[in-house]
Scaffold this motif. Structure first.
Motif, PDB file in Angstrom:
ATOM      1  N   MET A   1      56.235  21.487  25.282  1.00  0.00           N
ATOM      2  CA  MET A   1      55.953  22.880  25.655  1.00  0.00           C
ATOM      3  C   MET A   1      54.475  23.033  26.017  1.00  0.00           C
ATOM      4  SD  MET A   1      56.317  26.404  23.413  1.00  0.00           S
ATOM      5  CE  MET A   1      58.100  26.411  23.474  1.00  0.00           C
ATOM      6  N   THR A   2      54.201  23.760  27.096  1.00  0.00           N
ATOM      7  CA  THR A   2      52.827  24.037  27.496  1.00  0.00           C
ATOM      8  C   THR A   2      52.186  25.014  26.520  1.00  0.00           C
ATOM      9  OG1 THR A   2      53.398  23.734  29.820  1.00  0.00           O
ATOM     10  CG2 THR A   2      51.369  24.930  29.332  1.00  0.00           C
ATOM     11  N   GLU A   3      51.015  24.679  26.039  1.00  0.00           N
ATOM     12  CA  GLU A   3      50.271  25.565  25.147  1.00  0.00           C
ATOM     13  C   GLU A   3      49.027  26.062  25.859  1.00  0.00           C
ATOM     14  OE1 GLU A   3      49.459  23.980  21.332  1.00  0.00           O
ATOM     15  OE2 GLU A   3      51.571  23.640  20.820  1.00  0.00           O
ATOM     16  N   ILE A   4      48.832  27.375  25.839  1.00  0.00           N
ATOM     17  CA  ILE A   4      47.671  27.995  26.476  1.00  0.00           C
ATOM     18  C   ILE A   4      46.959  28.845  25.434  1.00  0.00           C
ATOM     19  CG2 ILE A   4      46.864  29.569  28.273  1.00  0.00           C
ATOM     20  CD1 ILE A   4      49.309  28.765  29.909  1.00  0.00           C
ATOM     21  N   ARG A   5      45.702  28.558  25.223  1.00  0.00           N
ATOM     22  CA  ARG A   5      44.895  29.311  24.255  1.00  0.00           C
ATOM     23  C   ARG A   5      43.940  30.221  25.028  1.00  0.00           C
ATOM     24  NH1 ARG A   5      42.554  23.948  22.214  1.00  0.00           N
ATOM     25  NH2 ARG A   5      42.804  23.741  24.445  1.00  0.00           N
ATOM     26  N   LYS A  72      38.202  24.321  23.458  1.00  0.00           N
ATOM     27  CA  LYS A  72      38.791  24.994  22.309  1.00  0.00           C
ATOM     28  C   LYS A  72      39.756  26.086  22.771  1.00  0.00           C
ATOM     29  CE  LYS A  72      34.812  24.182  19.286  1.00  0.00           C
ATOM     30  NZ  LYS A  72      33.712  24.826  18.514  1.00  0.00           N
ATOM     31  N   VAL A  73      39.500  26.607  23.969  1.00  0.00           N
ATOM     32  CA  VAL A  73      40.411  27.560  24.610  1.00  0.00           C
ATOM     33  C   VAL A  73      40.568  27.147  26.065  1.00  0.00           C
ATOM     34  CG1 VAL A  73      39.781  29.462  23.063  1.00  0.00           C
ATOM     35  CG2 VAL A  73      38.568  29.185  25.232  1.00  0.00           C
ATOM     36  N   ASP A  74      41.625  27.659  26.699  1.00  0.00           N
ATOM     37  CA  ASP A  74      41.897  27.326  28.101  1.00  0.00           C
ATOM     38  C   ASP A  74      41.486  28.440  29.049  1.00  0.00           C
ATOM     39  OD1 ASP A  74      43.362  24.799  27.496  1.00  0.00           O
ATOM     40  OD2 ASP A  74      44.707  26.192  26.473  1.00  0.00           O
ATOM     41  N   LEU A  75      41.508  29.668  28.568  1.00  0.00           N
ATOM     42  CA  LEU A  75      41.130  30.832  29.355  1.00  0.00           C
ATOM     43  C   LEU A  75      40.290  31.747  28.494  1.00  0.00           C
ATOM     44  CD1 LEU A  75      44.605  31.730  30.956  1.00  0.00           C
ATOM     45  CD2 LEU A  75      42.693  30.589  32.107  1.00  0.00           C
ATOM     46  N   ALA A  76      39.503  32.597  29.134  1.00  0.00           N
ATOM     47  CA  ALA A  76      38.779  33.656  28.439  1.00  0.00           C
ATOM     48  C   ALA A  76      38.973  34.949  29.216  1.00  0.00           C
ATOM     49  CB  ALA A  76      37.294  33.320  28.327  1.00  0.00           C
TER      50      ALA A  76
END
Length: 310
Positions: A1-5, A72-76
């Motif tokens: 599963m794709t995980e997006i933080r 640590k995250v993919d988007l802000a």
């Protein structure tokens, strides 16, 4: 599963805006697991000083950008008006969703006759304030317009999230405060709190919004594998305004310590599409229009005109 933080500030408004982006993204990545990661920024920690005294707009962004670069995250998700002019190397704005209402709002503890619509309604709202009212804002732009409309007003610093500011208003620390309508709308406050407070929208013709007010910007790494999916969240006219209004700030070299504003709209007819832009800097205001393709040249021309005149 794709995980997006998705990284975000921890205020209720920031979380609501991040939730909007996450919900929209699920339409394009339905199998993705999307997680919200709260990151506290310097601008959130220091609340007793004007922004201009503690740094530039990066106060609300630098920690989020560091988290992006460290993966640590993919988007802000940002309120676009908080973005500094230069993003960190390797990062870019991947999407600009549809802009919300860009107007400011005069908020008062509710009393009869203290609200209205349009320029005359706004003037009536200020006229309903007590003599020598105390108005809360941390914005030089808002202070300038308040003084133009209500010269007898005393403007005092107010910081903190929307709920904190409303509590200070209700406690009597201020006679009125100025807030962005986009944030009030996204939080549902104008409906939920209509019995406690009155809300007077301030038309751009009287009270020009901050550049990119009401716009959300989604930032990510330039090489991120799902950047094309995020790009589907873009709203064309909002992106045009985002680009032009930021260009104004770039040419003016304006930061949060200076009174500056820019507001643009794309006007369509069956035959044409025109781009109208208004710019304010240091109390001087100019307006112009042109084709959509010439929007950045228009931003340059108006900004340089103001700089010459000042």
């Amino acid at each position: 599963m794709t995980e997006i933080r998705i990284g975000t500030r921890g205020s209720q408004l920031a979380l609501v805006q991040t939730g909007m982006v996450a919900d929209a993204l699920r339409a394009y990545l339905p199998d993705a697991r999307i997680e919200t990661v709260i990151i506290k920024t310097k601008g959130d920690r220091i609340l007793d000083k004007p922004l201009g005294e503690i740094g530039d707009k990066g106060l609300f962004v630098s920690e989020l950008e560091a988290a992006l670069l460290e993966k640590k995250v993919d988007l802000a998700v940002h309120s676009a008006k908080d973005l500094p002019m230069c993003l960190a190397e390797g990062l870019e704005i991947l999407a600009v969703p549809q802009r919300a209402d860009a107007r400011d709002v005069l908020v008062q503890v509710r009393k009869k006759g203290s609200e209205g619509t349009g320029p005359e309604g706004a003037k009536a709202g200020f006229a309903s304030l007590p003599p020598r009212p105390v108005i809360g804002t941390g914005s030089k732009r808002r202070e300038l317009y308040v003084k133009e409309i209500c010269p007898q007003a005393r403007v005092e610093l107010i910081r903190g999230n929307v709920e904190t500011r409303l509590s200070k208003l209700e406690a009597g620390q201020y006679d009125g405060i100025i807030l962005a309508k986009a944030g009030l709308d996204r939080l549902g406050i104008m409906e939920k709190e209509k019995e406690r407070f009155s809300f007077t929208p301030l038309e751009p013709s009287l009270f020009l919004p901050a550049a990119c007010q009401g716009i959300i910007a989604v930032e990510g790494r330039s090489d991120w594998e799902y950047r094309e999916a995020v790009a589907q969240l873009c709203h064309r006219e909002s992106l045009l305004s985002f680009e032009a209004e930021r260009r104004v700030l770039e040419v003016l070299q304006a930061d949060c310590s200076q009174p500056a504003a820019a507001y643009s709209v794309t006007e369509k007819t069956e035959e044409t599409e025109r781009f109208r832009l208004t710019v304010m800097y240091g109390g001087r205001q100019v307006q112009g229009e042109g084709g959509v393709k010439e929007r950045l040249a228009l931003a340059d021309a108006l900004s340089l005109q103001i700089r010459r005149e000042l």
